[in-house]
Motif scaffolding. Sequence first.
Motif, mmCIF file in Angstrom:
data_model
loop_
_atom_site.group_PDB
_atom_site.id
_atom_site.type_symbol
_atom_site.label_atom_id
_atom_site.label_comp_id
_atom_site.label_asym_id
_atom_site.label_seq_id
_atom_site.Cartn_x
_atom_site.Cartn_y
_atom_site.Cartn_z
ATOM 1 N N LYS A 164 0.775 -1.591 -0.085
ATOM 2 C CA LYS A 164 -0.233 0.242 0.048
ATOM 3 C C LYS A 164 0.508 1.532 0.004
ATOM 4 O O LYS A 164 1.866 1.559 0.652
ATOM 5 N N SER A 165 0.782 2.122 -0.788
ATOM 6 C CA SER A 165 1.446 3.418 -1.126
ATOM 7 C C SER A 165 0.033 4.837 0.153
ATOM 8 O O SER A 165 0.837 5.398 0.267
ATOM 9 N N SER A 166 -0.526 3.936 -0.161
ATOM 10 C CA SER A 166 -1.438 4.602 0.728
ATOM 11 C C SER A 166 -2.887 4.058 1.586
ATOM 12 O O SER A 166 -3.366 3.005 0.242
ATOM 13 N N ARG A 167 -3.457 4.927 2.270
ATOM 14 C CA ARG A 167 -4.650 3.198 3.489
ATOM 15 C C ARG A 167 -5.345 3.569 2.710
ATOM 16 O O ARG A 167 -6.841 3.467 2.893
ATOM 17 N N GLY A 168 -5.685 5.251 1.425
ATOM 18 C CA GLY A 168 -6.999 5.365 1.231
ATOM 19 C C GLY A 168 -7.792 6.177 2.097
ATOM 20 O O GLY A 168 -6.811 6.785 3.423
ATOM 21 N N LYS A 169 -8.875 6.251 2.556
ATOM 22 C CA LYS A 169 -9.732 7.723 3.009
ATOM 23 C C LYS A 169 -10.793 6.149 3.869
ATOM 24 O O LYS A 169 -11.103 5.942 4.217
ATOM 25 N N GLU A 170 -9.988 6.685 5.698
ATOM 26 C CA GLU A 170 -10.264 5.991 6.630
ATOM 27 C C GLU A 170 -9.995 6.948 7.881
ATOM 28 O O GLU A 170 -9.633 8.294 8.032
ATOM 29 N N GLY A 171 -11.194 6.783 9.028
ATOM 30 C CA GLY A 171 -11.718 7.421 10.143
ATOM 31 C C GLY A 171 -10.206 7.417 11.077
ATOM 32 O O GLY A 171 -9.536 6.405 10.853
ATOM 33 N N PHE A 172 -10.846 8.431 11.863
ATOM 34 C CA PHE A 172 -9.243 8.758 12.799
ATOM 35 C C PHE A 172 -8.592 7.720 13.056
ATOM 36 O O PHE A 172 -7.594 6.914 13.294
ATOM 37 N N LEU A 173 -9.891 7.545 13.661
ATOM 38 C CA LEU A 173 -9.551 5.792 14.809
ATOM 39 C C LEU A 173 -9.443 4.565 14.304
ATOM 40 O O LEU A 173 -8.358 3.438 14.886
ATOM 41 N N HIS A 174 -10.170 4.332 13.281
ATOM 42 C CA HIS A 174 -9.509 3.231 12.257
ATOM 43 C C HIS A 174 -7.957 2.986 11.602
ATOM 44 O O HIS A 174 -7.952 2.525 12.137
ATOM 45 N N LYS A 175 -7.843 4.274 11.728
ATOM 46 C CA LYS A 175 -6.502 4.491 11.264
ATOM 47 C C LYS A 175 -5.082 3.996 11.958
ATOM 48 O O LYS A 175 -4.570 3.216 11.694
ATOM 49 N N LYS A 176 -5.020 4.843 13.434
ATOM 50 C CA LYS A 176 -4.417 4.617 14.001
ATOM 51 C C LYS A 176 -4.688 3.308 14.265
ATOM 52 O O LYS A 176 -3.975 2.727 15.251
ATOM 53 N N SER A 177 -6.076 2.568 15.149
ATOM 54 C CA SER A 177 -6.403 0.882 15.064
ATOM 55 C C SER A 177 -5.227 -0.018 14.107
ATOM 56 O O SER A 177 -4.629 -0.949 14.732
ATOM 57 N N ALA A 178 -5.326 0.611 12.776
ATOM 58 C CA ALA A 178 -5.012 -0.257 11.891
ATOM 59 C C ALA A 178 -3.135 0.217 11.812
ATOM 60 O O ALA A 178 -2.462 -1.272 12.063
ATOM 61 N N TYR B 105 8.031 -6.465 -5.169
ATOM 62 C CA TYR B 105 6.839 -5.258 -4.896
ATOM 63 C C TYR B 105 5.957 -4.295 -5.513
ATOM 64 O O TYR B 105 7.248 -3.780 -6.779
ATOM 65 N N VAL B 106 4.987 -4.383 -5.447
ATOM 66 C CA VAL B 106 4.312 -3.800 -6.598
ATOM 67 C C VAL B 106 3.548 -2.608 -5.682
ATOM 68 O O VAL B 106 2.288 -3.014 -4.940
ATOM 69 N N LYS B 107 3.589 -1.684 -5.543
ATOM 70 C CA LYS B 107 2.892 -0.387 -4.798
ATOM 71 C C LYS B 107 1.317 0.264 -5.474
ATOM 72 O O LYS B 107 1.140 -0.091 -6.675
ATOM 73 N N PHE B 108 0.573 0.237 -5.094
ATOM 74 C CA PHE B 108 -0.859 0.453 -5.578
ATOM 75 C C PHE B 108 -1.380 1.379 -4.756
ATOM 76 O O PHE B 108 -1.806 1.511 -2.972
#
Length: 319
Positions: free
Chosen positions: A121-135, A190-193
């Motif tokens: 993953k080059s980015s995680r896309g749009k995620e909520g703050f809590l979900h991003k921190k948890s991930a 490795y391939v970025k997406f």
Amino acid sequence: MKKLSVVLPAYNEELMISKTCEVLREVLSEAGISYELVLVNDGSRDGTWKEILEAGKKDANILGVQFSRNFGKEAAVFAGLAQAEGDVVAVMDCDLQHPPETLVSMYRLWEEGYEVIEGVKSSRGKEGFLHKKSAGFFYGIMSKATKVDMQNASDFKMMDRKVVDSILSMPERNMFFRATSSWVGYRTAYVKFEVQEREAGESKWSAWSLIKYAFTNIVAFTTVPLQFVTAAGGICFICSMILIIYSLIQYFSGHAVEGYSTTIIVLLLIGSAIMMSLGIIGYYIGKIYEEVKRRPRYIISKIIHGDEDVSHKTNHDIN
């Protein structure tokens, strides 16, 4: 001609099945890649299986696998790997957040001789703050515990047939696919997406489910948590020695040893450490118990190939 199998675990994805199959068919056909789509319905409570049946009527390259109940994503991935017949096998999510176009890039790297092509993953896309921190917390723990860099890792990957066979040959029931596919080795690229936005439906992962998923897979893949028990015991022992020395000094210097509150705090600290340690050990014992019982990782109730029921032709109904 070499064939690519694409394994797609599906849980409550009735809104995405048709679109996903259509997009993959277009992308792979335009690239001239022979393919099969292995859709594993992980005990969905909606119309996912009905949509898989409809998709099979439109495309003979679709293999649908129906679980008898929900067994979890890991089981769905391994069921798909077991059913896949391609010379190379890819695993991706059914919600198109893993871009199908990247499969073509992965396939070309496989043709060059790479045996494992990891989607990063080059980015995680749009995620909520809590979900991003948890991930982030989840993958941080997993990276340290498994000694595999998983900060931007994903289930989106492509593997040569011999890699798949190596993974399927492992006898344990509690396996963590994302780490196991790296552990087996082989020549890796490795391939970025970019993580795409989900077009329909909603994520099945909450903060609590990520934490539970993390602990389950850490225990399945490594014994590091057991070292925490030893560390906690060492810390308690050092603290106890300090208190003993302090008490002896106070006693021989003629001062009464005070500290009822301190005693209670120490007892609570040691008691908590013991209970946590027993909890970790108990979790491992539980997993050992599950392994010893040798219950199947999943149970398949039905398999369709295109619009044909082929359940009676497979030996993979239980694994």
